[in-house]
Every structure is written in C-alpha cells, then in structure tokens.
Scaffold this motif. Structure first.
Motif, PDB file in Angstrom:
ATOM      1  N   ASP A   1      24.593  12.086  77.820  1.00  0.00           N
ATOM      2  CA  ASP A   1      23.857  12.837  76.803  1.00  0.00           C
ATOM      3  C   ASP A   1      24.712  13.071  75.561  1.00  0.00           C
ATOM      4  O   ASP A   1      25.286  14.145  75.361  1.00  0.00           O
TER       5      ASP A   1
ATOM      6  N   ALA B   1      23.215  15.931  73.057  1.00  0.00           N
ATOM      7  CA  ALA B   1      23.566  17.321  73.367  1.00  0.00           C
ATOM      8  C   ALA B   1      25.017  17.602  72.991  1.00  0.00           C
ATOM      9  O   ALA B   1      25.347  18.680  72.474  1.00  0.00           O
ATOM     10  N   GLN B   2      25.880  16.643  73.235  1.00  0.00           N
ATOM     11  CA  GLN B   2      27.286  16.806  72.875  1.00  0.00           C
ATOM     12  C   GLN B   2      27.441  16.974  71.367  1.00  0.00           C
ATOM     13  O   GLN B   2      28.193  17.842  70.905  1.00  0.00           O
TER      14      GLN B   2
ATOM     15  N   ALA C   1      26.352  20.433  70.088  1.00  0.00           N
ATOM     16  CA  ALA C   1      27.317  21.481  70.399  1.00  0.00           C
ATOM     17  C   ALA C   1      28.508  21.488  69.442  1.00  0.00           C
ATOM     18  O   ALA C   1      29.198  22.499  69.303  1.00  0.00           O
TER      19      ALA C   1
ATOM     20  N   ARG D   1      36.683  20.751  71.728  1.00  0.00           N
ATOM     21  CA  ARG D   1      35.873  20.945  72.935  1.00  0.00           C
ATOM     22  C   ARG D   1      36.373  20.106  74.113  1.00  0.00           C
ATOM     23  O   ARG D   1      35.834  20.204  75.223  1.00  0.00           O
TER      24      ARG D   1
ATOM     25  N   GLU E   1      35.294  20.051  78.125  1.00  0.00           N
ATOM     26  CA  GLU E   1      34.560  18.898  78.635  1.00  0.00           C
ATOM     27  C   GLU E   1      35.267  18.280  79.839  1.00  0.00           C
ATOM     28  O   GLU E   1      34.614  17.886  80.813  1.00  0.00           O
TER      29      GLU E   1
ATOM     30  N   ARG F   1      34.698  20.537  82.732  1.00  0.00           N
ATOM     31  CA  ARG F   1      33.297  20.449  83.145  1.00  0.00           C
ATOM     32  C   ARG F   1      33.033  19.155  83.914  1.00  0.00           C
ATOM     33  O   ARG F   1      32.319  19.152  84.928  1.00  0.00           O
TER      34      ARG F   1
ATOM     35  N   ASP G   1      27.440  17.936  79.470  1.00  0.00           N
ATOM     36  CA  ASP G   1      26.292  18.815  79.243  1.00  0.00           C
ATOM     37  C   ASP G   1      25.219  18.676  80.313  1.00  0.00           C
ATOM     38  O   ASP G   1      24.136  19.253  80.192  1.00  0.00           O
TER      39      ASP G   1
ATOM     40  N   SER H   1      23.308  19.585  83.575  1.00  0.00           N
ATOM     41  CA  SER H   1      23.113  20.900  84.198  1.00  0.00           C
ATOM     42  C   SER H   1      23.072  20.781  85.717  1.00  0.00           C
ATOM     43  O   SER H   1      22.866  19.696  86.273  1.00  0.00           O
TER      44      SER H   1
END
Length: 364
Positions: free
Chosen positions: A5, A8-9, A12, A243, A247, A250, A348, A350
């Motif tokens: 994605d 979405a990155q 952000a 970020r 990342e 995550r 990103d 979920s």
C-alpha cells in the motif's frame, strides 16, 4: 486491500515528501544536487558503514560493486539461483560466470554449508541474497571468503533495515547493495539504489564508476557507467526517512502476527526467521505443502486478495542462464519455486487485513 500500500504510506508522509520535492524543483539541481550527499550521509550513519554511494538502481549497485571489486571476464562469482534475475545478470554483464549454490528450504537463503565446495581458483566473489528481508549467515560467509581471499557483496535489495547479530543489512560484509524500487522496505518513486562499504579505495572507485569512470570533469581514470541516482529520488527517500524506524518495527510486528495466525492454517508455513537476526519482510512469503499452492491461490483470488510468486522459476533454469546451471542442479530451489507465494505486506497493513487473509487461506 493492496499487495503493497504505497498510497497509504504517501498519505502518512505527504507533507515531508512534497516539501522535499518542491525544494529540488526550486533549486533546479536535478543531477547530483545537495540531496544526494545528504542522503548518502544519513544512510551511511544508519547502517554504520563509512561510505554510502547512491546509484540509479539496485541492479546498478550490484554492477558497480562488481566492477569496483575488480571482477573481470573469466572470473567466477558464487551466488544463489533463487533470487530476482538481476543478481546473476550483473555477473554475466561483467563477463564473469555465476556459480549457483542451492538454498536452505526453510529460509530460501543461500545454504552456507554448500559454498566452499564450489570455490575454484577462478572464484573472485560471493553474492549472498538477503531474500524476503532476512540476511543470510553472514559471519560464516565472511569467514569462508577470508580463507579464500574473496569479496563478499550482500544483495540487500529486500532487506534494508534488517539486522544480523547487531549489524544492519548493508554493513555486514565488504560491500552491501540495496534497492529503492518503490515496493522495497525503503523505496523512492522510481528507480534508485545504494552501495555501502567501509573500504575507502572501493568507495572512491564506486563514485568514479557511477559517473562514467570520471575522477574529475572530463578526466576518466576507469571504465564506468551512467549510474547516478536522480536528486528528486534522493529527496523522496529523505522525505521517507523520519518514518523508517516505525515502518521497520511495524513490518517485524506484522511478520510475527502473520506467523502466529498461520499456525492455524493447515498445509502452509512461513519462512523461518533465525533467532540471531530480524526480517523486515520485504516480501512476506509462505510455503505450501506439495500440491496445495494452487488451492491457496484460488482461495485468495476468490476473496480478491492480491498475491505474488517470488520466484516461479530459479535463475539457473531461465533460458538466458541455463548454460551456467550445475550438473547436479539445485533441488531445494526448484522445490521452493513450485511451493512459495507472497502475501500482502506493508507497514500500513491492519490487523483486520491480516485476519481477512487468514480467513481466505482457510477457505472461510
């Protein structure tokens, strides 16, 4: 759900990325602008390497690394057949011979126990690939290389941000090469790459090779290529750096979640992550039991969940590279090619997305 994605990155980090791009448009130094040196300094600091040389792509990084290391026609370079073709492509482009060593079935990284038997008087370098975001057994590879006076070039195109026994990917051997292709753990919005080394002489050679072998303007001391990374692409990576740590964390966390959830899916196992290293899951790749991959892929398709196969045909079985295949073949690579597939993975993603993937794999 996106396989990776990037939208979405971008959302952000939009303000920082847009600001960086505008700065380049304002100063107009689109080739070797100030962002190039800034990015190189920050990436060198991040990896712990003394030097970072940005280049036009991950492929260019490997090519320039081989050229700087003095690999020439007639030399041999040991690598894995289970990778993107660029790993072997650059070896052939410099006139050397790729010598393929099979993989570990549970990580799909090069099987270090098989390397030494492939070394000959013509061997000049070893290129281990940090496949799917996890580094190979770098200490053992470096020890083998030291015994035989070889150069180790880590193909870290999928593993920027990963660690191995306290060292970051890119700084665990003589040379490390990474890619900033948009889908990578740290990506730009086009092609880009970087080379890392703590060897001053190699760094000097790499910087000259990337600008046509030029030591100073219109004075060419070696054969080179047009291998610079555009200022705009460097600016985009700079915009993404704040970020990066989040990342990476995550990605590691999502990988652990995936592994836990996959324990409930019969006939499917993820790649093993060794206890002395981390994986940034440049691809989150799983392996299906014999004959089951098509069933899992059909379930994902029916649920409209994207997937990919990395890689369906080993390099030594590709038409352009069959002449380099070893007589005994690489059985583990062949088996992996018929069994692996990659699931959606990006920072990103979920927890709900993961649950949806697992339900689809179960046929629910």
């Amino acid at each position: 759900m996106e396989f990776i994605d990037l939208k979405a990155q971008y959302r952000a980090q939009q303000d920082e990325i847009d600001s960086r791009i505008r700065a380049v448009l304002d100063h107009g130094r689109f080739i070797m602008g100030p962002e190039v040196a800034e990015l190189e300094e920050k990436l060198a600091t991040y990896t712990g390497a003394r030097h970072c040389v940005t280049v036009a792509s991950g492929t260019e990084a490997l090519l320039i690394a081989l050229m700087a290391a003095g690999v020439r026609p007639g030399d041999e370079v040991i690598t894995t057949p289970f990778s993107f073709v660029a790993t072997a492509e650059v070896i052939v482009l410099v006139g050397a011979k790729p010598v393929f060593v099979d993989i570990e079935p549970d990580t799909c990284n090069i099987d270090v126990s098989l390397i030494e038997a492939k070394i000959t008087p013509r061997t000049r370098a070893i290129i281990p690939v940090s496949l799917y975001g996890q580094m190979s057994d770098m200490d053992e590879i470096n020890e083998i290389a030291a015994r035989h006076n070889l150069v180790v070039i880590e193909d870290a195109a999928q593993s920027f941000g990963a660690t191995y026994r306290g060292k970051r990917s890119g700084n665990a051997s003589t040379i490390g090469c990474t890619s900033f292709f948009p889908s990578k753990p740290l990506g730009c919005y086009g092609d880009g790459g970087a080379i890392f080394t703590s060897d001053d002489a190699l760094a000097k050679a790499m910087r000259e090779i990337r600008v046509h072998g030029q030591e100073k303007r219109y004075y060419h001391t070696r054969v080179g290529v047009g291998g610079r990374m555009d200022t705009l692409q460097c600016a985009i990576v700079l915009g993404k750096l704040p970020r990066l740590e989040w990342e990476v964390e995550r990605r590691i966390a999502l990988g652990t979640m995936y592994q836990d959830l996959l324990a409930s899916v019969d006939g499917l196992v993820p790649m093993v992550v060794r206890s002395d290293r981390t994986s940034v899951h440049g691809q989150f790749t799983v392996r299906a039991d014999a004959g089951l991959r098509d069933t899992f892929l059909q379930r994902l398709s029916e649920a409209k969940i994207p997937y990919a196969i990395h890689y369906p045909t080993p390099i030594d079985q590709q038409p352009a590279y069959r002449e380099f295949a070893s007589p005994e073949g690489c059985a583990a690579s062949t088996a992996a090619a018929g069994a692996v597939f990659s699931l959606p993975m990006s920072p990103d993603l979920s927890e709900a997305d993961l649950d949806k993937v697992i339900r689809a794999l179960k046929g629910n």
